[in-house]
Motif scaffolding. Sequence first.
Motif, PDB file in Angstrom:
ATOM      1  N   ASN A  93       0.821  -1.218   0.000  1.00 14.73           N
ATOM      2  CA  ASN A  93       0.000   0.000   0.000  1.00 14.73           C
ATOM      3  C   ASN A  93       0.849   1.260   0.000  1.00 14.73           C
ATOM      4  OD1 ASN A  93      -2.418  -1.378  -0.051  1.00 14.73           O
ATOM      5  ND2 ASN A  93      -2.545  -1.522   2.174  1.00 14.73           N
ATOM      6  N   LEU A 126      -1.150   4.325  -1.588  1.00 17.10           N
ATOM      7  CA  LEU A 126      -2.469   4.295  -0.963  1.00 17.10           C
ATOM      8  C   LEU A 126      -2.351   4.637   0.514  1.00 17.10           C
ATOM      9  CD1 LEU A 126      -4.166   1.151  -2.523  1.00 17.10           C
ATOM     10  CD2 LEU A 126      -4.690   3.545  -2.948  1.00 17.10           C
ATOM     11  N   ASP A 127      -1.154   4.509   1.043  1.00 12.48           N
ATOM     12  CA  ASP A 127      -0.927   4.734   2.468  1.00 12.48           C
ATOM     13  C   ASP A 127       0.355   5.547   2.591  1.00 12.48           C
ATOM     14  OD1 ASP A 127      -1.291   4.607   5.135  1.00 12.48           O
ATOM     15  OD2 ASP A 127      -0.929   2.448   5.351  1.00 12.48           O
ATOM     16  N   ARG A 177      -0.383   7.895  -8.701  1.00 17.30           N
ATOM     17  CA  ARG A 177      -1.027   6.576  -8.712  1.00 17.30           C
ATOM     18  C   ARG A 177      -1.606   6.281 -10.077  1.00 17.30           C
ATOM     19  NH1 ARG A 177      -3.376   7.667  -3.593  1.00 17.30           N
ATOM     20  NH2 ARG A 177      -5.278   8.423  -4.545  1.00 17.30           N
ATOM     21  N   ARG A 178      -2.271   7.307 -10.614  1.00 19.72           N
ATOM     22  CA  ARG A 178      -2.970   7.138 -11.871  1.00 19.72           C
ATOM     23  C   ARG A 178      -1.982   6.845 -13.003  1.00 19.72           C
ATOM     24  NH1 ARG A 178      -5.496  12.551 -13.377  1.00 19.72           N
ATOM     25  NH2 ARG A 178      -3.579  12.807 -14.562  1.00 19.72           N
ATOM     26  N   PHE A 215      -2.954  -1.362 -10.059  1.00 20.54           N
ATOM     27  CA  PHE A 215      -3.260  -2.296  -8.972  1.00 20.54           C
ATOM     28  C   PHE A 215      -4.051  -3.489  -9.495  1.00 20.54           C
ATOM     29  CE2 PHE A 215      -2.709   1.667  -6.672  1.00 20.54           C
ATOM     30  CZ  PHE A 215      -2.015   1.255  -5.540  1.00 20.54           C
ATOM     31  N   PHE A 252      -6.142  -6.635  -7.580  1.00 22.89           N
ATOM     32  CA  PHE A 252      -6.567  -7.044  -6.237  1.00 22.89           C
ATOM     33  C   PHE A 252      -7.015  -8.499  -6.225  1.00 22.89           C
ATOM     34  CE2 PHE A 252      -7.607  -2.599  -6.990  1.00 22.89           C
ATOM     35  CZ  PHE A 252      -6.914  -1.974  -5.965  1.00 22.89           C
ATOM     36  N   PHE A 260      -9.715  -9.565  -4.853  1.00 19.17           N
ATOM     37  CA  PHE A 260     -11.163  -9.648  -5.124  1.00 19.17           C
ATOM     38  C   PHE A 260     -11.551  -8.771  -6.317  1.00 19.17           C
ATOM     39  CE2 PHE A 260     -10.727 -10.700  -0.604  1.00 19.17           C
ATOM     40  CZ  PHE A 260     -11.179 -12.003  -0.666  1.00 19.17           C
ATOM     41  N   HIS A 269     -12.236  -6.155  -7.582  1.00 21.20           N
ATOM     42  CA  HIS A 269     -12.722  -4.785  -7.455  1.00 21.20           C
ATOM     43  C   HIS A 269     -13.107  -4.170  -8.789  1.00 21.20           C
ATOM     44  CE1 HIS A 269     -12.447  -4.141  -3.237  1.00 21.20           C
ATOM     45  NE2 HIS A 269     -11.216  -4.578  -3.185  1.00 21.20           N
ATOM     46  N   LEU A 270     -13.996  -4.864  -9.476  1.00 24.40           N
ATOM     47  CA  LEU A 270     -14.585  -4.262 -10.675  1.00 24.40           C
ATOM     48  C   LEU A 270     -15.864  -3.541 -10.249  1.00 24.40           C
ATOM     49  CD1 LEU A 270     -14.182  -7.247 -13.163  1.00 24.40           C
ATOM     50  CD2 LEU A 270     -12.679  -5.286 -12.835  1.00 24.40           C
ATOM     51  N   VAL A 271     -16.208  -2.458 -10.966  1.00 26.79           N
ATOM     52  CA  VAL A 271     -17.448  -1.743 -10.646  1.00 26.79           C
ATOM     53  C   VAL A 271     -18.604  -2.532 -11.255  1.00 26.79           C
ATOM     54  CG1 VAL A 271     -18.704   0.421 -10.865  1.00 26.79           C
ATOM     55  CG2 VAL A 271     -16.219   0.438 -10.636  1.00 26.79           C
ATOM     56  N   PRO A 288      -9.774   4.230 -15.541  1.00 27.87           N
ATOM     57  CA  PRO A 288      -8.619   5.095 -15.228  1.00 27.87           C
ATOM     58  C   PRO A 288      -8.437   6.200 -16.265  1.00 27.87           C
ATOM     59  CG  PRO A 288      -7.999   2.782 -15.127  1.00 27.87           C
ATOM     60  CD  PRO A 288      -9.376   2.832 -15.698  1.00 27.87           C
ATOM     61  N   ARG A 328      -7.340  -3.233 -16.841  1.00 26.66           N
ATOM     62  CA  ARG A 328      -7.573  -1.910 -16.273  1.00 26.66           C
ATOM     63  C   ARG A 328      -6.284  -1.366 -15.655  1.00 26.66           C
ATOM     64  NH1 ARG A 328     -11.679  -1.941 -11.551  1.00 26.66           N
ATOM     65  NH2 ARG A 328      -9.888  -2.917 -10.560  1.00 26.66           N
ATOM     66  N   GLU A 347     -15.919   0.667  -3.997  1.00 24.97           N
ATOM     67  CA  GLU A 347     -15.801   1.363  -5.277  1.00 24.97           C
ATOM     68  C   GLU A 347     -15.030   2.676  -5.100  1.00 24.97           C
ATOM     69  OE1 GLU A 347     -19.520   2.092  -7.327  1.00 24.97           O
ATOM     70  OE2 GLU A 347     -18.643   3.918  -8.160  1.00 24.97           O
ATOM     71  N   LEU A 351     -11.494   1.888  -4.781  1.00 23.24           N
ATOM     72  CA  LEU A 351     -10.958   1.562  -6.098  1.00 23.24           C
ATOM     73  C   LEU A 351     -10.673   2.829  -6.905  1.00 23.24           C
ATOM     74  CD1 LEU A 351     -10.477  -0.572  -8.402  1.00 23.24           C
ATOM     75  CD2 LEU A 351     -12.746   0.102  -9.164  1.00 23.24           C
ATOM     76  N   ALA A 366      -7.609   4.286  -5.796  1.00 29.46           N
ATOM     77  CA  ALA A 366      -6.442   3.533  -6.253  1.00 29.46           C
ATOM     78  C   ALA A 366      -6.162   3.797  -7.732  1.00 29.46           C
ATOM     79  CB  ALA A 366      -6.663   2.036  -6.023  1.00 29.46           C
ATOM     80  N   LEU A 367      -7.249   4.065  -8.482  1.00 32.55           N
ATOM     81  CA  LEU A 367      -7.066   4.305  -9.908  1.00 32.55           C
ATOM     82  C   LEU A 367      -6.659   5.742 -10.198  1.00 32.55           C
ATOM     83  CD1 LEU A 367     -10.058   2.367 -11.484  1.00 32.55           C
ATOM     84  CD2 LEU A 367      -7.702   1.630 -11.212  1.00 32.55           C
ATOM     85  N   GLY A 368      -6.525   6.538  -9.148  1.00 36.62           N
ATOM     86  CA  GLY A 368      -6.001   7.879  -9.368  1.00 36.62           C
ATOM     87  C   GLY A 368      -6.992   9.002  -9.190  1.00 36.62           C
ATOM     88  N   PRO A 410      -8.334   4.785   1.508  1.00 37.34           N
ATOM     89  CA  PRO A 410      -8.461   3.809   0.416  1.00 37.34           C
ATOM     90  C   PRO A 410      -8.101   2.389   0.846  1.00 37.34           C
ATOM     91  CG  PRO A 410      -6.620   5.326   0.034  1.00 37.34           C
ATOM     92  CD  PRO A 410      -7.410   5.869   1.177  1.00 37.34           C
ATOM     93  N   VAL A 411      -7.132   2.253   1.750  1.00 37.67           N
ATOM     94  CA  VAL A 411      -6.730   0.905   2.169  1.00 37.67           C
ATOM     95  C   VAL A 411      -7.885   0.201   2.843  1.00 37.67           C
ATOM     96  CG1 VAL A 411      -5.185  -0.402   3.647  1.00 37.67           C
ATOM     97  CG2 VAL A 411      -4.319   1.583   2.386  1.00 37.67           C
ATOM     98  N   ARG A 419     -15.010  -6.067   0.829  1.00 38.48           N
ATOM     99  CA  ARG A 419     -15.325  -6.597  -0.477  1.00 38.48           C
ATOM    100  C   ARG A 419     -16.680  -6.105  -0.941  1.00 38.48           C
ATOM    101  NH1 ARG A 419     -15.296 -12.533  -0.317  1.00 38.48           N
ATOM    102  NH2 ARG A 419     -14.806 -12.415   1.889  1.00 38.48           N
TER     103      ARG A 419
END
Lengths: 228, 401
Positions: free
Chosen positions: A49, A54-55, A81-82, A87, A89, A91, A93-95, A107, A154, B307, B310, B313-315, B394-395, B401
């Motif tokens: 992270n 992210l951290d 990040r972008r 990343f 994951f 799980f 993490h799709l929308v 993105p 992605r 979401e 996410l 994380a995607l910026g 974000p973390v 989930r």
Amino acid sequence: MIQLQQVHRIFEVGDQKVHALDDVSLDIKRGEYIALMGPSGSGKSTLLNIVGLLDRPTSGKYVLDGQNVTALSDQSQAEMRRDKIGFVFQFFHLVPRLNASENIALPMVLAGVPVAERKARVSRILDAVGLTDRAHHRPDQLSGGQRQRVAIARATVMEPAAILADEPTGNLDSASGKDVLDILEALNDNNITLIVVTHDLDIAKRARRRLHMVDGCIDSDTTTGERK
Amino acid sequence: MSTIDILGFALKSLRGYALRTGLMLLAMAIGVAAVVVLTSLGEGARRFVVAEFASLGTHLLIVLPGRSETTGGPPLLLGETPRDLTIDDAVALNRSRAVRRIAPITVGSARVSYRRRDRESIIIGSTREFLDVRHLTMGQGRFLPEADPRRASPVCVLGAKIRQELFGGDKALGQWVRLGDRRFRVIGVLASEGRTIGIDVEEIVVVPVASALALFDTASLFRILVEARTREAIPRAQKDIVDIVRSRHDGEDDITVITQDAVLSTFDNVLRALTLTVAGIAAISLAVAGILIMNVMLVAVSQRTSEIGLLKALGASGRRILVLFVTEAGALSLIGAVLGLVIGKIGGWIVGRLYPALSVSTPWWAIVAALAVALGTGLLFSMLPARRAARLDPVQALSRR
């Protein structure tokens, strides 16, 4: 490319202080393939992270591409990040309400890439992960392996310098897990830095460099010449 | 991220939770529709009253015999015997240059008969000017002739209903009718009109004022209608009337002058206040809708925690997340408001069909205010949830989930 200097990360849980990262220093060069291992709670996710912005470290210095990113604002960190990091994951993490193409384009939407270029890049990348015929399926219409491939697409669509994968195969059967690793390693062959957090020794063995963590410290750092 | 993308993202997430979005739109739409319908009704009522008064003539002053402090009421006869208001008084009012025309009026009731048919009717004694001052129109024949108001002559003009009842299908013009114990020749019939405040003009018989005074054996007028030259001339006309009558009545103020304008503006103010009150009450439902939006957005934030993680994380920066959620709420309230406008308009139209007398119209300020309040509450009440979303770690957000 990625330099951590004496990084500490301390969480406060109630009255207790948990030292998730304890004086970690690390130097990762562009194009490396790293497996990050260790028992639960050893701090490997925290490390990932922090590398992924992210951290923030409690103390210490993090230099990414020659730039000290510890002091950057929320806005600039988001941009880093972008543009530099992808990343993947455990799980996915799709929308859920967006289809595969839209998830992959997300993105670029955030980055303000023009629509025409988005479409071109999405179709190119769908082709690369072998999902062209699934472009308009929503995540709940895809198998686990397909979902993770969408997630990888992605992660790579912004052409990042590094891909950070947290247990990318942890939720997949072995066949699709192998597919996913193959795709990630193909990306690595194109000089993209790849860091994979895993419990699985067989997977870790595929990486050229293996980091093992215990109690917030890196206790072993081995490099083998060839990927197996 | 371009504005179109932000809007697209917001609309897509609204579509992603169709039931919740639908319910929110309903709440917002009901609030806006309530404001629109209620203000339309209030405004319609106000216009109705104003139009009724305007049909009496907005430059109108009414002179009553007797002094009374309460405007609009009948003359008070508390022990004091007011001097008669005579035809001469009325004629004298023409001396004022602020006065365009006057119509002395005397009113009484008498039996009207033609051959064997007869009925009781209100008899109005007046002059030629009555037609213009009251904005009446003729159906047949002509109105009272131009003549010295002090001269009596045996002619009359019938209201449409009186004519119908006395003559049926027969020709009325030129016939002689009997009013009380005198005979009058019918020279005209009034056009049948809608209702106006005051007397029903379909059921009156108009005769020259001197004839009416003779018929009722009195010298006193019921009132004098005075039309000022312009709206601005009303105060001067009022002062002149008082001055002229005082000089004729040995320096005594024994008349009351009511301006149509004063009555009108009172009604206008009362009804406007009523409309605003009703609109205010309806606006409360908009505020409730705003709170509902807040509630729904809070649920959305906790439902979509991963979401949000996410997106970060995607910026996406915290600011971007804030903008996304506020846009979502803004789109929700704006669509709801537009829906409400449409429903409100349809509702107003239906009411308009049911009660055609009420000219239902939505004042522009009500539409603007409803839209602004809807959008404002939507944006305001979404700030808290949106900021909560923007501040999510974000973390932790991703670990869910």
